[in-house]
Design a protein around this motif. Structure first.
Motif, mmCIF file in Angstrom:
data_model
loop_
_atom_site.group_PDB
_atom_site.id
_atom_site.type_symbol
_atom_site.label_atom_id
_atom_site.label_comp_id
_atom_site.label_asym_id
_atom_site.label_seq_id
_atom_site.Cartn_x
_atom_site.Cartn_y
_atom_site.Cartn_z
ATOM 1 N N ILE A 1 0.848 -1.187 0.000
ATOM 2 C CA ILE A 1 0.000 0.000 0.000
ATOM 3 C C ILE A 1 0.887 1.242 0.000
ATOM 4 O O ILE A 1 1.880 1.313 0.723
ATOM 5 N N VAL A 2 0.550 2.204 -0.830
ATOM 6 C CA VAL A 2 1.304 3.459 -0.887
ATOM 7 C C VAL A 2 1.151 4.180 0.447
ATOM 8 O O VAL A 2 0.029 4.377 0.947
ATOM 9 N N ASN A 3 2.253 4.580 1.040
ATOM 10 C CA ASN A 3 2.221 5.230 2.348
ATOM 11 C C ASN A 3 3.269 6.334 2.363
ATOM 12 O O ASN A 3 4.331 6.215 2.963
ATOM 13 N N ARG A 4 2.943 7.440 1.644
ATOM 14 C CA ARG A 4 3.838 8.584 1.592
ATOM 15 C C ARG A 4 3.038 9.855 1.854
ATOM 16 O O ARG A 4 1.848 9.930 1.481
ATOM 17 N N TYR B 1 -14.558 0.461 -3.276
ATOM 18 C CA TYR B 1 -13.440 0.843 -2.422
ATOM 19 C C TYR B 1 -12.142 0.258 -2.991
ATOM 20 O O TYR B 1 -12.098 -0.903 -3.413
ATOM 21 N N TYR B 2 -11.100 1.080 -2.947
ATOM 22 C CA TYR B 2 -9.825 0.677 -3.522
ATOM 23 C C TYR B 2 -8.669 1.060 -2.597
ATOM 24 O O TYR B 2 -8.684 2.138 -1.967
ATOM 25 N N LEU B 3 -7.668 0.189 -2.530
ATOM 26 C CA LEU B 3 -6.402 0.516 -1.913
ATOM 27 C C LEU B 3 -5.418 0.906 -3.014
ATOM 28 O O LEU B 3 -5.328 0.217 -4.033
ATOM 29 N N ILE B 4 -4.694 2.008 -2.828
ATOM 30 C CA ILE B 4 -3.709 2.437 -3.815
ATOM 31 C C ILE B 4 -2.419 1.680 -3.521
ATOM 32 O O ILE B 4 -1.804 1.854 -2.459
ATOM 33 N N LEU C 1 -6.410 -1.129 -6.185
ATOM 34 C CA LEU C 1 -6.853 -2.518 -6.048
ATOM 35 C C LEU C 1 -8.168 -2.533 -5.283
ATOM 36 O O LEU C 1 -8.267 -2.026 -4.167
ATOM 37 N N ARG C 2 -9.181 -3.135 -5.877
ATOM 38 C CA ARG C 2 -10.505 -3.128 -5.257
ATOM 39 C C ARG C 2 -10.557 -4.123 -4.084
ATOM 40 O O ARG C 2 -10.124 -5.280 -4.219
ATOM 41 N N VAL C 3 -11.097 -3.627 -2.949
ATOM 42 C CA VAL C 3 -11.218 -4.440 -1.725
ATOM 43 C C VAL C 3 -12.591 -4.209 -1.119
ATOM 44 O O VAL C 3 -13.278 -3.241 -1.468
ATOM 45 N N PRO C 4 -13.006 -5.064 -0.175
ATOM 46 C CA PRO C 4 -14.275 -4.828 0.516
ATOM 47 C C PRO C 4 -14.202 -3.560 1.384
ATOM 48 O O PRO C 4 -13.122 -3.077 1.737
ATOM 49 N N GLU C 5 -15.364 -3.035 1.767
ATOM 50 C CA GLU C 5 -15.416 -1.816 2.589
ATOM 51 C C GLU C 5 -14.690 -2.011 3.916
ATOM 52 O O GLU C 5 -14.004 -1.093 4.394
ATOM 53 N N ALA C 6 -14.813 -3.222 4.509
ATOM 54 C CA ALA C 6 -14.164 -3.471 5.807
ATOM 55 C C ALA C 6 -12.646 -3.338 5.682
ATOM 56 O O ALA C 6 -11.983 -2.777 6.579
ATOM 57 N N GLU C 7 -12.052 -3.832 4.603
ATOM 58 C CA GLU C 7 -10.602 -3.716 4.412
ATOM 59 C C GLU C 7 -10.211 -2.259 4.206
ATOM 60 O O GLU C 7 -9.177 -1.792 4.703
#
Length: 320
Positions: A214-217, A237-240, A271-277
């Protein structure tokens, strides 16, 4: 009107060939008539045209002080009608044309040589700028289809087999090899090249090894949500995330956007993930600005699949 030739009246008596003076005078009569076209057209109309023409000619010669006997005038009129003293050129045979061409070669020879030289120069330019490049290109294409592409296809296929035991990847490699060889035999250069490129991409994807994190900047989002156009009341919902190799360098991988179907090579995507993630990551970052477990996937060499530590449908976006 040309001046008539003066002559004496023919001597009387004896039959025999006409005197030279009479012949010359008859020719003069013909010439007089020929140069008086309007006179001929006017005087030769009607049934008694010869008599009227004879009288008119007699007046012409009398006005010039020349006495011409009637039989001389008749000879001239008959000669005119029979085209006896008219010049009739001979036909244009090939021998005559060849002789004329040879006799006048001094006039047209220079131009012919100059024209021939120009044709030779133009042909040379056309040959070396158009014909020869086309021949070289055709030869190169033939060599590529018959030699280079089959070897390259086989080499990329062997590279895939050497880098994986994955049954799906091996089956894809066999299919691409067969399609590429068939295209080469059929002379379809574009299709054969496309299969070679696909095999090369497959080998490169299998050889790649990277982590997905996961991008963390600071100043960059770690997660986003989107409202799909097909359902305005829903949220996706997506994680970058980004792909990083063991040396910390970004790795470009093929990513297909589920929003527009566009595929591109990218080292960062959503990246598509569930709302809980999504909520878990959001709260983790809000707590202290750091995501405690940023790595969420591993891609090992020899495999096409990524092993995830989070729930995901695999859907992706390329822009946010």
């Amino acid at each position: 009107m040309p001046e008539p030739v003066a002559a004496q009246a023919a001597p009387a008596g004896g039959a025999g060939a006409p005197a030279l003076d009479e012949t010359m005078l008859a020719m003069d009569v013909v010439d007089t008539i020929r140069h008086a076209d309007r006179l001929v057209e006017r005087e030769l109309e009607g049934t008694d045209r010869q008599e009227r023409l004879r009288e008119r000619l007699r007046e012409i010669y009398k006005s010039q002080g020349i006495e011409v006997a009637d039989h001389v005038l008749d000879q001239g009129i008959a000669a005119l009608e029979e085209q006896r003293f008219a010049y009739a050129p001979k036909g244009q045979g090939w021998r005559r044309s060849l002789a004329i061409a040879w006799a006048t070669r001094g006039r047209w020879g220079r131009f012919a040589l100059a024209g021939l030289g120009g044709i030779v120069i133009l042909w040379g330019i056309y040959h070396f700028t158009v014909v020869a490049p086309r021949q070289r290109e055709a030869t190169a294409v033939t060599r590529e289809l018959q030699q280079d592409l089959p070897r390259a296809l086989r080499a990329e296929h062997d590279r895939v087999l050497a880098g994986t035991q994955d049954a799906t990847a091996r089956a894809d490699a066999a299919r691409l090899l067969a399609e590429g060889e068939a295209a080469a035999r059929a002379g379809n250069l574009a299709e054969a090249r496309a299969r070679r490129t696909a095999l090369s991409d497959l080998a490169a994807r299998l050889a790649a090894a990277y982590s997905v994190r996961i991008v963390n900047r600071p100043g960059e989002p770690s997660a986003v949500w989107r409202v799909p156009a097909a359902n305005p009341r829903a949220r996706n919902y997506y994680l970058i995330v980004e792909a990083i190799d063991r040396d910390g360098r970004p790795v470009e991988v093929p990513v297909t956007s589920e929003e527009d179907g566009r595929t591109a090579r990218a080292s960062r995507w959503g990246l598509r993930v569930p709302e809980a993630e999504f909520e878990r990551v959001r709260r983790d970052k809000l707590a202290d600005g750091i995501i405690d477990q940023p790595v969420i996937g591993q891609k090992a060499a020899g495999s096409l699949a990524t092993t995830w530590t989070v729930q995901t449908s695999g859907g992706a976006i390329l822009s946010w």
